[in-house]
Design an enzyme around this catalytic site. Sequence first.
Site, PDB file in Angstrom:
ATOM      1  N   ARG A  35       9.677   5.932  13.844  1.00  0.00           N
ATOM      2  CA  ARG A  35       8.871   6.605  12.865  1.00  0.00           C
ATOM      3  C   ARG A  35       7.715   7.458  13.593  1.00  0.00           C
ATOM      4  O   ARG A  35       6.906   6.850  14.189  1.00  0.00           O
ATOM      5  CB  ARG A  35       8.079   5.715  11.691  1.00  0.00           C
ATOM      6  N   TYR A  76      -1.621   4.641  15.127  1.00  0.00           N
ATOM      7  CA  TYR A  76      -1.469   3.438  15.728  1.00  0.00           C
ATOM      8  C   TYR A  76      -1.209   3.792  17.174  1.00  0.00           C
ATOM      9  O   TYR A  76      -1.013   4.906  17.779  1.00  0.00           O
ATOM     10  CB  TYR A  76      -0.604   2.535  15.373  1.00  0.00           C
ATOM     11  N   PRO A 134       8.646   0.646   5.527  1.00  0.00           N
ATOM     12  CA  PRO A 134       7.984  -0.403   6.034  1.00  0.00           C
ATOM     13  C   PRO A 134       6.741  -0.612   5.085  1.00  0.00           C
ATOM     14  O   PRO A 134       6.018   0.586   4.663  1.00  0.00           O
ATOM     15  CB  PRO A 134       7.602  -0.283   7.350  1.00  0.00           C
ATOM     16  N   ALA A 142       5.325  -3.220   9.091  1.00  0.00           N
ATOM     17  CA  ALA A 142       4.934  -3.268  10.812  1.00  0.00           C
ATOM     18  C   ALA A 142       4.667  -4.692  11.242  1.00  0.00           C
ATOM     19  O   ALA A 142       4.011  -5.326  10.652  1.00  0.00           O
ATOM     20  CB  ALA A 142       3.761  -2.374  10.877  1.00  0.00           C
TER      21      ALA A 142
HETATM   22  C1  LIG Z   1       1.177  -1.154   0.683  1.00  0.00           C
HETATM   23  C2  LIG Z   1       1.690  -0.316   1.839  1.00  0.00           C
HETATM   24  C3  LIG Z   1       1.848  -0.660   3.152  1.00  0.00           C
HETATM   25  C4  LIG Z   1       2.318   0.144   4.113  1.00  0.00           C
HETATM   26  N1  LIG Z   1       2.544  -0.537   5.251  1.00  0.00           N
HETATM   27  C5  LIG Z   1       3.098   0.468   6.394  1.00  0.00           C
HETATM   28  C6  LIG Z   1       3.900  -0.154   7.509  1.00  0.00           C
HETATM   29  O1  LIG Z   1       3.788  -1.401   7.767  1.00  0.00           O
HETATM   30  N2  LIG Z   1       4.546   0.646   8.189  1.00  0.00           N
HETATM   31  C7  LIG Z   1       4.462   2.047   8.102  1.00  0.00           C
HETATM   32  O2  LIG Z   1       5.154   2.724   8.763  1.00  0.00           O
HETATM   33  N3  LIG Z   1       4.293   2.409   6.903  1.00  0.00           N
HETATM   34  C8  LIG Z   1       3.533   1.679   5.913  1.00  0.00           C
HETATM   35  N4  LIG Z   1       3.190   2.266   4.634  1.00  0.00           N
HETATM   36  C9  LIG Z   1       3.523   3.662   4.613  1.00  0.00           C
HETATM   37  C10 LIG Z   1       4.654   3.773   3.590  1.00  0.00           C
HETATM   38  O3  LIG Z   1       5.809   3.244   4.602  1.00  0.00           O
HETATM   39  C11 LIG Z   1       4.917   5.166   3.090  1.00  0.00           C
HETATM   40  O4  LIG Z   1       5.261   5.890   4.422  1.00  0.00           O
HETATM   41  C12 LIG Z   1       3.993   5.756   2.256  1.00  0.00           C
HETATM   42  O5  LIG Z   1       3.700   4.812   1.433  1.00  0.00           O
HETATM   43  C13 LIG Z   1       4.697   7.038   1.521  1.00  0.00           C
HETATM   44  O6  LIG Z   1       5.838   6.711   0.903  1.00  0.00           O
HETATM   45  P1  LIG Z   1       5.731   6.649  -0.879  1.00  0.00           P
HETATM   46  O7  LIG Z   1       5.137   7.761  -1.449  1.00  0.00           O
HETATM   47  O8  LIG Z   1       7.368   6.355  -1.188  1.00  0.00           O
HETATM   48  O9  LIG Z   1       5.008   5.353  -1.147  1.00  0.00           O
HETATM   49  C14 LIG Z   1       2.601   1.411   3.894  1.00  0.00           C
HETATM   50  C15 LIG Z   1       2.399   1.835   2.267  1.00  0.00           C
HETATM   51  C16 LIG Z   1       2.059   1.078   1.480  1.00  0.00           C
HETATM   52  C17 LIG Z   1       1.795   1.606   0.030  1.00  0.00           C
END
Ligand SMILES: Cc1cc2nc3c(=O)[nH]c(=O)nc-3n(C[C@H](O)[C@H](O)[C@H](O)COP(=O)(O)O)c2cc1C
Length: 355
Positions: free
Chosen positions: A229, A181, A24, A58
């Site tokens: 999550r 959250y 997400p 989210a």
């Molecule tokens: C632009 C952006 C928006 C994010 N929004 C959410 C979200 O809406 N819900 C969520 O659980 N995590 C959110 N995250 C966290 C990511 O889902 C993920 O857990 C985090 O970026 C680590 O993974 P990665 O190293 O592959 O980026 C967001 C991350 C990024 C970069």
Amino acid sequence: MDSPLFSPLEIRSLHLKNRLVMSPMQQYVSPEGLVGAWHLVHLGSRAVGGVGLVITEATAVSPEGRNTLFDTGLWNEAQVAAWQPVVQFVQAQGAKIAVQLWHAGGKGSHAHPAAGFHYIAPAEGGWITKSASAVSLDPHQTSQALTVAEIQALVGDFREAAIRAVQAGFDAIELHAGHGYLFHQFYSELTNHRSDEYGGSFDNRIRLLVETVQAIRAVIPDVMPLLVRLSAVDFSDEPQAWHLADSVRLAAVLQQHGVDVVTASAGGFGAPDRSKVVPLYQVPYAEKIRAATGVLTGAVGLITTPEQANTIIASGQADLVVLARELLRDPYFPLRAAAALHTKTPVPVPYTRAF
Ligand SMILES: Cc1cc2nc3c(=O)[nH]c(=O)nc-3n(C[C@H](O)[C@H](O)[C@H](O)COP(=O)(O)O)c2cc1C
């Protein structure tokens, strides 16, 4: 040759063609909570690129559940209708799609990140945020503690949003219970100072999440997977902080109540020690929860190569590999990973001449 990363997985009646999941990611492009052309292309591209499961950003269960005024929502019928073409397009590519439902609690009512991401007061179109206790999760505001009646209404908001998720055609639901959250504000003692049935003991602090899981399970089809999550740890040395052992205990309870997958993220109140934020740093959380409880787990965080992703599945550390930023850099990561791992995976027919 087959690789573990591209082996299918059945979760209840949901068939995933591989273990790659789009994590997400909030986009902040949805005034009134409505998705449109951006989400069709953004989520659709990752389905074209070959992930087995797309998880939406989210998505708030009520207007006051939003983090910013630009978050997606699922609190009305117009939002159901807006999601439908996105859901159908993703599914037509052979991917499945889950909606991530959330409530930002004391982290709500913020401006767009490009406008400074500051708290917006009611007079400027925002709202007074509510949380487990009267805590300041933003230097410019203090949340009010939710009453028990308000907590029960919140569970109802999640139940109604889950019904709308089924109407919109989603294949699964994920609850966002991490990153500081609302659910996390309740289960961590850093932010929950209540003395009623929603605070104090471990069972009381997880009660809101458990009641929400029960309420959702009662209204969605038995065959529909439910994911959660978690923040597996608070990045904090405070004695009240949430630890991995607490997450293992919580995952076991969630599993008893019909949760199928636990994705292990971390943090949400304060920043981690940067020196510890290294590739794969959160994978051990998924591994421990999976080994201790037997629940399916998703590993997330700084996973960027096909080899890393394949090893996570091959070694039994997790059942799903959840990618966020790497999929922003390359929506075709799954097709590239399949080639790197010498594995066949379906390629969209119009793209076959490139592969
Ligand atoms: C632009 C952006 C928006 C994010 N929004 C959410 C979200 O809406 N819900 C969520 O659980 N995590 C959110 N995250 C966290 C990511 O889902 C993920 O857990 C985090 O970026 C680590 O993974 P990665 O190293 O592959 O980026 C967001 C991350 C990024 C970069």
